[in-house]
Design a protein around this motif. Sequence first.
Motif, short mmCIF file in Angstrom:
data_model
loop_
_atom_site.label_atom_id
_atom_site.label_comp_id
_atom_site.label_asym_id
_atom_site.label_seq_id
_atom_site.Cartn_x
_atom_site.Cartn_y
_atom_site.Cartn_z
N VAL A 1 0.31 9.41 0.68
CA VAL A 1 -0.72 10.33 0.67
C VAL A 1 -1.07 10.52 1.99
CG1 VAL A 1 -3.09 10.76 -0.21
CG2 VAL A 1 -1.32 9.88 -1.75
N GLU A 2 -1.27 9.33 2.88
CA GLU A 2 -1.78 9.48 4.10
C GLU A 2 -0.62 9.55 5.31
OE1 GLU A 2 -5.13 10.09 4.56
OE2 GLU A 2 -5.56 9.53 2.25
N GLY A 3 0.29 8.56 5.24
CA GLY A 3 1.20 8.15 6.15
C GLY A 3 1.99 9.21 6.30
N PHE A 4 2.53 9.82 5.05
CA PHE A 4 3.49 10.98 5.21
C PHE A 4 3.06 12.28 4.59
CE2 PHE A 4 6.56 7.38 4.20
CZ PHE A 4 6.78 7.01 5.50
N SER A 5 1.63 12.44 4.99
CA SER A 5 1.17 13.75 4.66
C SER A 5 1.85 14.97 5.36
CB SER A 5 -0.23 13.65 4.93
OG SER A 5 -0.66 13.41 6.43
N THR B 1 6.17 12.84 13.13
CA THR B 1 5.62 12.78 11.54
C THR B 1 4.44 12.00 11.86
OG1 THR B 1 7.84 12.63 10.60
CG2 THR B 1 6.08 11.82 9.48
N MET C 1 6.25 -6.13 4.46
CA MET C 1 7.00 -5.94 5.52
C MET C 1 7.22 -4.26 5.57
SD MET C 1 10.81 -6.96 7.42
CE MET C 1 11.75 -5.47 6.46
N PHE C 2 7.20 -3.86 6.73
CA PHE C 2 7.18 -2.14 6.80
C PHE C 2 8.25 -1.88 7.77
CE2 PHE C 2 3.29 -3.90 5.47
CZ PHE C 2 2.88 -3.47 4.45
N TYR C 3 9.20 -1.16 7.15
CA TYR C 3 10.47 -0.79 7.79
C TYR C 3 10.72 0.89 8.22
CZ TYR C 3 15.71 -0.47 7.93
OH TYR C 3 16.99 0.00 8.14
N ARG D 1 -2.31 2.81 9.93
CA ARG D 1 -2.91 3.08 8.75
C ARG D 1 -2.88 1.84 7.76
NH1 ARG D 1 -1.41 7.69 9.60
NH2 ARG D 1 -3.32 9.10 9.34
N ALA E 1 0.64 13.39 10.83
CA ALA E 1 -0.12 12.75 10.07
C ALA E 1 -1.61 12.53 10.23
CB ALA E 1 0.68 11.48 9.52
N PRO F 1 0.83 -1.14 -0.01
CA PRO F 1 0.06 -0.10 -0.14
C PRO F 1 0.70 1.28 0.06
CG PRO F 1 -0.17 -1.12 2.13
CD PRO F 1 0.63 -2.13 1.31
N PRO G 1 4.18 3.92 9.27
CA PRO G 1 2.46 4.26 9.39
C PRO G 1 1.72 2.74 9.15
CG PRO G 1 3.50 4.83 6.99
CD PRO G 1 4.61 4.38 7.91
N GLN H 1 -2.51 20.61 2.08
CA GLN H 1 -2.84 19.23 2.30
C GLN H 1 -4.28 19.11 3.07
OE1 GLN H 1 -1.32 16.09 2.35
NE2 GLN H 1 0.67 16.82 1.55
N ARG I 1 -1.24 4.85 -0.59
CA ARG I 1 -1.90 5.25 0.66
C ARG I 1 -0.59 5.82 1.58
NH1 ARG I 1 -5.18 1.70 -0.33
NH2 ARG I 1 -7.12 2.81 -0.09
N THR I 2 0.47 5.27 1.64
CA THR I 2 1.65 5.50 2.73
C THR I 2 2.17 6.91 2.18
OG1 THR I 2 2.14 3.25 2.88
CG2 THR I 2 3.74 4.93 3.33
N ARG J 1 -8.87 16.97 7.86
CA ARG J 1 -9.61 16.66 6.71
C ARG J 1 -10.88 16.29 7.06
NH1 ARG J 1 -4.88 13.14 3.71
NH2 ARG J 1 -3.69 14.84 2.68
N MET K 1 11.19 1.82 4.55
CA MET K 1 11.06 0.90 3.35
C MET K 1 9.71 -0.07 3.51
SD MET K 1 13.68 -1.71 1.53
CE MET K 1 12.90 -3.20 2.33
N PHE K 2 9.13 0.04 2.40
CA PHE K 2 7.86 -0.97 2.41
C PHE K 2 8.00 -1.87 1.46
CE2 PHE K 2 7.47 3.41 3.53
CZ PHE K 2 6.79 3.32 4.45
#
Lengths: 429, 429
Positions: free
Chosen positions: A144-148, B309, B296-298, B141, B313, A138, B138, B33, A141-142, B320, A296-297
């Motif tokens: 646009v939303e996670g790092f907004s 951050t 995986m998310f790192y 999310r 977010a 995703p 994130p 944003q 999404r990350t 919004r 990283m994703f």
Amino acid sequence: MKKPIKIGLLGLGTVGTGVVRIVEGHREDLEKQTGSAIVVEKVLVQDLSKLRSVSVDRDKLTDQPWDIIRNPEIDVVVEVMGGVQETKAYILEALEQGKHIVTANKDLMAMHGPEILAKAAEKGCDVFYEASVAGGIPIIRTLVEGFSSDRITKIMGIVNGTTNYILTKMSQEGAAYADVLKEAQMLGYAEADPTSDVEGLDAARKMTILSTLGFHSEVALADVKVKGISKVSKEDIQYGKKLGYEVKLLGIAEKHDEHISVSVEPTMVKTSHPLASVNGVFNAVYVYGEAVGETMFYGPGAGEMPTATSVVADLVAVVRNLNLGVNGQHSTAPYLEKKLKTDEQISSKYFVLLHVEDKAGVLAQITQIFARHEVSLESVFQHPNEHNPKAEIIIITHDASQAGMNKVLAEFESLDVIQTIQSVYRVEG
Amino acid sequence: MKKPIKIGLLGLGTVGTGVVRIVEGHREDLEKQTGSAIVVEKVLVQDLSKLRSVSVDRDKLTDQPWDIIRNPEIDVVVEVMGGVQETKAYILEALEQGKHIVTANKDLMAMHGPEILAKAAEKGCDVFYEASVAGGIPIIRTLVEGFSSDRITKIMGIVNGTTNYILTKMSQEGAAYADVLKEAQMLGYAEADPTSDVEGLDAARKMTILSTLGFHSEVALADVKVKGISKVSKEDIQYGKKLGYEVKLLGIAEKHDEHISVSVEPTMVKTSHPLASVNGVFNAVYVYGEAVGETMFYGPGAGEMPTATSVVADLVAVVRNLNLGVNGQHSTAPYLEKKLKTDEQISSKYFVLLHVEDKAGVLAQITQIFARHEVSLESVFQHPNEHNPKAEIIIITHDASQAGMNKVLAEFESLDVIQTIQSVYRVEG
């Protein structure tokens, strides 16, 4: 319970089949998530009589796109048919009819994303396209939303599974490019005509989408400098390994002082960098934000179910918005002016492998050329080749401008003692 | 432009300072944003006269929580003060007053999440808590939105940077636990009283939150089986390395046939698994979904700016929603009944290191005990110890039930030829 939401599916290939499987198989979960039943109302196919691996009622199938696009019953059009010109016309007309769009189409979004998003904004419709980049990850999404809240300055992606499979095999088995490509084609990991993958074009489309989102500027496909992997040799990979690098096809998008560069190129990635151990058909996107730092994703970049997961997650978002009456309220359209970096502004480390005459003074001549163009060197390895009167020199530079490196390489072309500029790689990590 | 959104900040420590930095420093981006200016209206601090590394107008500081919680000017309360009982009272009262909440408080959400989310639902308010798990990643999310279409069956997390720093150092330098802990304390990576980190309690709180979200069931802190790293020896790590494993403190949440298990324990992770190369203070969360497969998310698990951050977010999401009038419409509260696995249902591979008498027949006795409890073995390594009349045996099992392993270990306790059950690890990857 709210009224059922009816979707029209354009295409019932690999991803379309996965979408039907998830929408049918996770029916109850999806109702709990959204508050609405989600119903596949119509499916556009080319051949009405073809046998399918999912069961869809015969009367839901159609070979007429307008049965979906102009069907007043349908709330959301899910586009998983691929293609660009015809598909774009369908989507613009569906938006005109007030339908929301979920698409997995990277070519379409890379080439016509801004036009489609503008039409969506005009009509108050959602357009979501999570599945267009990196399949099941995703990442949109990350960003646009996670790092907004953050300012992203670098995105590096392994966003093409075919080339990552090939490079992984070459690295792990010391195999040659042509042999691994043939094997990948037999296994179905590479197309009969592999050009779009191996020459980096597929990755370039994905990087266009990611950099547009990450930097809020309209990056065009033509802005991406593209180099594929067809010239990567097993020797390059072996030399890289010895010095602590893996060769990966990276999409690299950078932004400094409001100026952007985007490229796709085979890159020497330091083995300690998280991207270096992303192997096989897996994808990964590395994002650097000013505040968050390194992230990283990682996940599957393609395949029926991973890609369908992203499509249906977008569908869930559309349905939630429908039930709240807030579709089309949060556009991902770019809002900053685009400024591209010049070659003088693009900077990185480089790996250069030269075949030279094995005689005195050669190294001095070479290093003088680097010095003349202000490219300073991190390390130099020279070793004689027993079977051959030529020697090999590997040079790793410090950060240098692309303009400077281009001048160095131009001089090398006309330097007698250099027999071949065997390879030049960007270095990361 | 809509009216400015006013936030009240509870706490101005590390994370609070980062929040002020981002809200002030990214003012224009955040307006683009969200469509609204975001203004820090009031900040709760303990000491009004303390010097701060960010400039906040003196008249915005208060040492009275009710100046924020019952302040009709304030739209959103951002809680970054930590603590549980008092903080919970503040948040419940803020919700009562119709304020939306962003919190970074893992202890609070792990212990009282359901109560807080219920109050939020009652009052139509948002409660977001991305920063409570894995700092800048994130991951909440991703679970809630990115995988809304999928069924998650496994979550494995390196969610505590202190212990990952210690284990990385022990692995890379062959150092002993006590020495590395001391160094980590000097560097500020570990607290003076490191119990909460090294005994796995901090990780357990985060896994409570992640498993509740991933499995949609109310997992309680007491449901998590917890074992820390204080007994991990450098020998264990060296033996693991030789056999292709890294020791990591993993949170492991699994769901099969509607039954859930959650644990935090030092685990032998195969070096080819993406979690094995997550080093130092970095965090990573591995998520397995039925449809998507492995992801995986790192990223950074803590720190002023990464955590801020995530807080900001969340703030962007609240604003919004405020502008669309849709706050409190998408709760992350669990909706499925919780069923926990029994020890018979929990299954994994195990690594067992035994010190035994070096004489004939010992291995036969040991393997018979495994066989009696239906634990089958993947591999067995025995080697004599030159300096010592005892031998070392390392056994790696196939998948076995925890109940079966417990019976094996109980019999080992009373077996004369076994001098010590040196260590037992779960194996993953």
